[in-house]
Design an enzyme around this catalytic site. Structure first.
Site, PDB file in Angstrom:
ATOM      1  N   ASP A 231     -28.582 -29.200  38.102  1.00 13.22           N
ATOM      2  CA  ASP A 231     -29.513 -28.274  37.443  1.00 13.22           C
ATOM      3  C   ASP A 231     -29.491 -26.859  37.994  1.00 13.22           C
ATOM      4  O   ASP A 231     -30.317 -26.041  37.598  1.00 13.22           O
ATOM      5  CB  ASP A 231     -30.948 -28.789  37.587  1.00 13.22           C
ATOM      6  CG  ASP A 231     -31.058 -30.261  37.268  1.00 13.22           C
ATOM      7  OD1 ASP A 231     -30.666 -30.638  36.155  1.00 13.22           O
ATOM      8  OD2 ASP A 231     -31.503 -31.027  38.147  1.00 13.22           O
TER       9      ASP A 231
ATOM     10  N   CYS B 271     -24.422 -27.878  41.080  1.00 12.62           N
ATOM     11  CA  CYS B 271     -25.309 -29.043  41.083  1.00 12.62           C
ATOM     12  C   CYS B 271     -25.652 -29.411  39.640  1.00 12.62           C
ATOM     13  O   CYS B 271     -25.208 -28.756  38.699  1.00 12.62           O
ATOM     14  CB  CYS B 271     -26.589 -28.738  41.845  1.00 12.62           C
ATOM     15  SG  CYS B 271     -26.322 -27.958  43.458  1.00 12.62           S
TER      16      CYS B 271
ATOM     17  N   ARG C 145     -10.132 -25.778   5.358  1.00 13.09           N
ATOM     18  CA  ARG C 145     -11.178 -26.309   6.236  1.00 13.09           C
ATOM     19  C   ARG C 145     -11.226 -25.477   7.514  1.00 13.09           C
ATOM     20  O   ARG C 145     -10.337 -25.566   8.359  1.00 13.09           O
ATOM     21  CB  ARG C 145     -10.889 -27.775   6.580  1.00 13.09           C
ATOM     22  CG  ARG C 145     -10.731 -28.680   5.360  1.00 13.09           C
ATOM     23  CD  ARG C 145     -10.646 -30.151   5.751  1.00 13.09           C
ATOM     24  NE  ARG C 145      -9.563 -30.448   6.666  1.00 13.09           N
ATOM     25  CZ  ARG C 145      -8.327 -30.788   6.300  1.00 13.09           C
ATOM     26  NH1 ARG C 145      -8.014 -30.893   5.020  1.00 13.09           N
ATOM     27  NH2 ARG C 145      -7.402 -31.035   7.204  1.00 13.09           N
TER      28      ARG C 145
ATOM     29  N   TYR D 260     -24.232 -28.743  48.096  1.00 14.00           N
ATOM     30  CA  TYR D 260     -23.874 -30.085  48.557  1.00 14.00           C
ATOM     31  C   TYR D 260     -22.551 -30.100  49.313  1.00 14.00           C
ATOM     32  O   TYR D 260     -21.576 -29.468  48.898  1.00 14.00           O
ATOM     33  CB  TYR D 260     -23.729 -31.015  47.345  1.00 14.00           C
ATOM     34  CG  TYR D 260     -25.049 -31.416  46.724  1.00 14.00           C
ATOM     35  CD1 TYR D 260     -26.002 -32.112  47.460  1.00 14.00           C
ATOM     36  CD2 TYR D 260     -25.337 -31.087  45.405  1.00 14.00           C
ATOM     37  CE1 TYR D 260     -27.213 -32.475  46.888  1.00 14.00           C
ATOM     38  CE2 TYR D 260     -26.546 -31.456  44.828  1.00 14.00           C
ATOM     39  CZ  TYR D 260     -27.477 -32.150  45.574  1.00 14.00           C
ATOM     40  OH  TYR D 260     -28.671 -32.520  45.013  1.00 14.00           O
TER      41      TYR D 260
ATOM     42  N   LYS E 130     -19.002 -30.302  12.266  1.00 17.75           N
ATOM     43  CA  LYS E 130     -19.117 -31.534  13.062  1.00 17.75           C
ATOM     44  C   LYS E 130     -19.503 -31.183  14.503  1.00 17.75           C
ATOM     45  O   LYS E 130     -19.394 -30.013  14.907  1.00 17.75           O
ATOM     46  CB  LYS E 130     -17.784 -32.292  13.030  1.00 17.75           C
ATOM     47  CG  LYS E 130     -16.612 -31.530  13.635  1.00 17.75           C
ATOM     48  CD  LYS E 130     -15.274 -32.176  13.293  1.00 17.75           C
ATOM     49  CE  LYS E 130     -14.122 -31.396  13.876  1.00 17.75           C
ATOM     50  NZ  LYS E 130     -12.822 -31.824  13.340  1.00 17.75           N
TER      51      LYS E 130
ATOM     52  N   ARG F 234      -3.383 -40.277  12.954  1.00 19.41           N
ATOM     53  CA  ARG F 234      -4.755 -40.588  13.328  1.00 19.41           C
ATOM     54  C   ARG F 234      -5.368 -41.453  12.235  1.00 19.41           C
ATOM     55  O   ARG F 234      -5.218 -42.662  12.277  1.00 19.41           O
ATOM     56  CB  ARG F 234      -5.524 -39.283  13.553  1.00 19.41           C
ATOM     57  CG  ARG F 234      -6.869 -39.443  14.200  1.00 19.41           C
ATOM     58  CD  ARG F 234      -7.466 -38.116  14.653  1.00 19.41           C
ATOM     59  NE  ARG F 234      -7.774 -37.199  13.559  1.00 19.41           N
ATOM     60  CZ  ARG F 234      -8.348 -36.003  13.726  1.00 19.41           C
ATOM     61  NH1 ARG F 234      -8.678 -35.586  14.933  1.00 19.41           N
ATOM     62  NH2 ARG F 234      -8.597 -35.224  12.698  1.00 19.41           N
TER      63      ARG F 234
ATOM     64  N   HIS G  60      -4.108 -33.675   7.446  1.00 21.24           N
ATOM     65  CA  HIS G  60      -4.478 -32.823   8.586  1.00 21.24           C
ATOM     66  C   HIS G  60      -3.241 -32.465   9.400  1.00 21.24           C
ATOM     67  O   HIS G  60      -2.416 -33.330   9.702  1.00 21.24           O
ATOM     68  CB  HIS G  60      -5.495 -33.576   9.450  1.00 21.24           C
ATOM     69  CG  HIS G  60      -6.179 -32.740  10.489  1.00 21.24           C
ATOM     70  ND1 HIS G  60      -6.663 -31.476  10.241  1.00 21.24           N
ATOM     71  CD2 HIS G  60      -6.478 -33.000  11.786  1.00 21.24           C
ATOM     72  CE1 HIS G  60      -7.229 -30.989  11.346  1.00 21.24           C
ATOM     73  NE2 HIS G  60      -7.121 -31.897  12.302  1.00 21.24           N
TER      74      HIS G  60
END
Ligand SMILES: *Cc1c(COP(=O)(O)O)cnc(C)c1O
Length: 399
Positions: free
Chosen positions: A324, A322, A229, A274, A46, A144, A173
Site C-alpha cells: 500500500d 510495499c 476493431r 522491507y 474488454k 486461439r 484476428h
C-alpha cells in the site's frame, strides 16, 4: 482540476487515474480519418476498457462516432447493458454452455465457431421465440479460437439446417499485424478471403466482415472491410514500436497520480523498506506515497531504477514497493512538501513517464500496464476540463 478533486473528501487517500474522454474522442476521429466512410468502428472495451473504465470509454467512443462495442465475455456485456448502453455489443470469446439465454436476454451478439455452440444458440433462440444474430469466428492463423478453414465446410452445413440463427458477421484476428514484416498478416488476409468465398458459396450473406485490430487498421488498409476493431489505440497507445506512428496521431487517455503522504529526513546509513535493501548514502529526504503493488504499481519496479515525477522532476524509488505504499528520494527536489501531486504515468513540467516506458522497464506491453491499474484506484472521468463521473470502491457516480 485540483480544486474540484479536493472536494471529494470521501476519498481516504489521494490516489487516482484521470481518464481523458476528449482523448478517447480524438483517437476515434483519427481512425475515422484513415478508414473509408462505410467502414464501422468497433470500440473494444474488454477488461473494463483496458483498465480505463468500460462504461465511460464506451459512451465517449460512441459519441465520437464508433457504432459498436465488444467485450470478452458475458458479464462484461451485462455491465454495459445495466448502464443503459444500447449499441450492438459483440462477445469476442466463446460462450460457455448454458449462458445462451442470458446472452440473448441482454441482446449481446455471440461469437460462434463450433457446431455445438451453434446448436445451443439455435435452441435457446427457438425457446425464446427469437432470431439470434451471431458473428462467425475464423481461425486464420492466430491459433486461439475460431473455426479452422479445413472445418469451415462442416460448420456451414450445420448452420444451414439450424433455425433461429442469422449470420450477421464474419471475423478473424491477426497475430502479427503490429510487426513490420507483413508476410504472415497477408497470409491471414488471404485465408480470410478464401473463407469468405466459401461462406458466400454456402448461401450466407453476412454484412459485417471484420479482421483488423488497431495495428491491422493502421498498417493494412486492405483489411478494413466493413468494420475495424480498435482496442489499444482507442486508449492512445501504439500497438508496438514497429508500427508507423505517423499514420494516426494518438493521445494517451490515462494519467495516474497520487500525492505525497509523508515526508522525513533520514540520516546517512539508514535503511528503507522491507528487507532493508536500500541504505541511505547521504542525508536523504524520503517521501512516502500512499499506493503500492495492490494498486497495480508493480513491485518489480524497485529493481528497475524506476522513478516518479515530483515538481516536474524525477524522484527515484527507494527500496522495495510495499502493498500500500512506497518511498521515493526527493532530496534533490527543492521545496517538496506533503500533499504535492506526484505523477506515476503522465506528464509533469517538462517530464513524461508513459505506460510504454513502464512496460519497457518491466519487459511487458502497454496493454498490461493499464489493465493492471487496480480497482482501488478511483477513475476520474474528465471531459472538456470537467469531471463527468467517478468510479471508485464506493461505487459509480455520475456528475
Ligand atoms: C482484444 C481484441 C482486439 C483489439 O486488439 P488491439 O490490439 O487492442 O486493437 C480485436 N479483436 C479481438 C478478437 C480481440 O480479442
Amino acid at each position: 482540476m485540483n480544486e474540484v478533486l479536493t472536494c471529494f473528501s470521501e476519498w481516504h487517500r489521494p490516489v487516482w487515474a484521470e481518464i481523458d474522454l476528449d482523448h478517447v474522442a480524438h483517437n476515434i476521429r483519427e481512425f475515422q480519418r484513415i478508414t473509408p466512410p462505410h467502414t464501422q468502428l468497433m470500440a473494444i472495451v474488454k477488461a473494463d476498457g483496458y483498465g480505463h473504465g468500460a462504461v465511460e470509454v464506451a459512451k465517449a467512443a460512441l459519441e465520437a462516432g464508433a457504432s459498436r462495442l465488444a467485450i470478452a465475455f458475458l458479464e462484461e456485456g451485462i455491465v454495459l447493458r445495466r448502464k443503459e448502453l444500447s449499441a450492438p455489443i459483440l462477445i469476442l470469446g466463446v460462450s460457455a454452455p448454458d449462458t445462451e439465454k442470458a446472452a440473448l436476454e441482454h441482446d449481446l451478439t455471440p461469437t460462434i465457431c463450433t457446431v455445438d455452440s451453434a446448436q445451443r444458440f439455435s435452441q435457446a433462440a427457438a425457446t425464446l421465440g427469437k432470431t439470434i444474430r451471431f458473428h462467425l469466428k475464423l481461425d486464420t492463423g492466430m491459433g486461439r479460437i475460431g473455426v479452422r478453414p479445413e472445418q469451415l465446410k462442416e460448420l456451414l452445413e450445420a448452420l444451414q439446417h439450424l433455425p433461429n440463427l442469422e449470420m450477421e458477421g464474419v471475423f478473424s484476428h491477426f497475430s502479427k499485424a503490429d510487426e513490420k514484416e507483413k508476410t504472415y498478416t497477408q497470409m491471414q488476409l488471404h485465408r480470410y478471403h478464401e473463407c469468405l468465398n466459401m461462406i458466400h458459396a454456402a448461401g450466407f450473406r453476412p454484412t459485417i466482415r471484420h479482421l483488423a485490430n488497431s495495428a491491422g487498421t493502421m498498417e493494412t488498409s486492405e483489411a478494413h472491410f466493413d468494420l475495424v476493431r480498435i482496442g489499444i489505440s482507442l486508449y492512445g497507445f501504439y500497438p508496438s514500436d514497429e508500427v508507423d506512428k505517423t499514420t494516426v496521431d494518438l493521445r494517451p487517455v490515462m494519467r495516474w497520480k497520487t500525492r505525497i503522504a509523508h515526508l522525513k529526513m533520514l540520516p546517512t546509513g539508514e535503511r528503507v523498506s522491507y528487507g532493508g535493501m536500500f541504505t541511505t548514502r547521504r542525508p536523504t529526504m524520503v517521501a512516502t506515497l500512499p499506493l503500492g503493488y495492490a494498486d497495480g504499481f508493480r513491485r518489480r519496479l524497485w529493481t528497475k531504477n524506476w522513478h516518479v515525477l515530483v515538481r516536474g522532476q524525477r524522484a527515484p524509488i527507494l527500496g522495495k514497493i510495499c502493498m500500500d505504499m512506497f518511498m521515493v528520494d526527493v532530496t534533490d527536489i527543492a521545496g517538496t512538501s506533503i500533499g504535492d501531486e506526484v505523477v506515476l504515468i503522465g506528464s509533469q513540467g517538462e517530464n513524461t513517464i508513459s505506460a510504454d516506458d513502464m512496460a519497457n522497464a518491466l519487459e511487458t506491453i502497454n496493454y498490461e500496464i493499464t489493465c493492471l491499474v487496480g480497482k482501488r484506484v478511483p477513475r476520474i472521468y474528465v471531459k472538456q476540463g470537467k469531471i463527468v463521473a467517478i468510479e471508485s470502491l464506493l461505487g459509480y457516480q455520475s456528475m
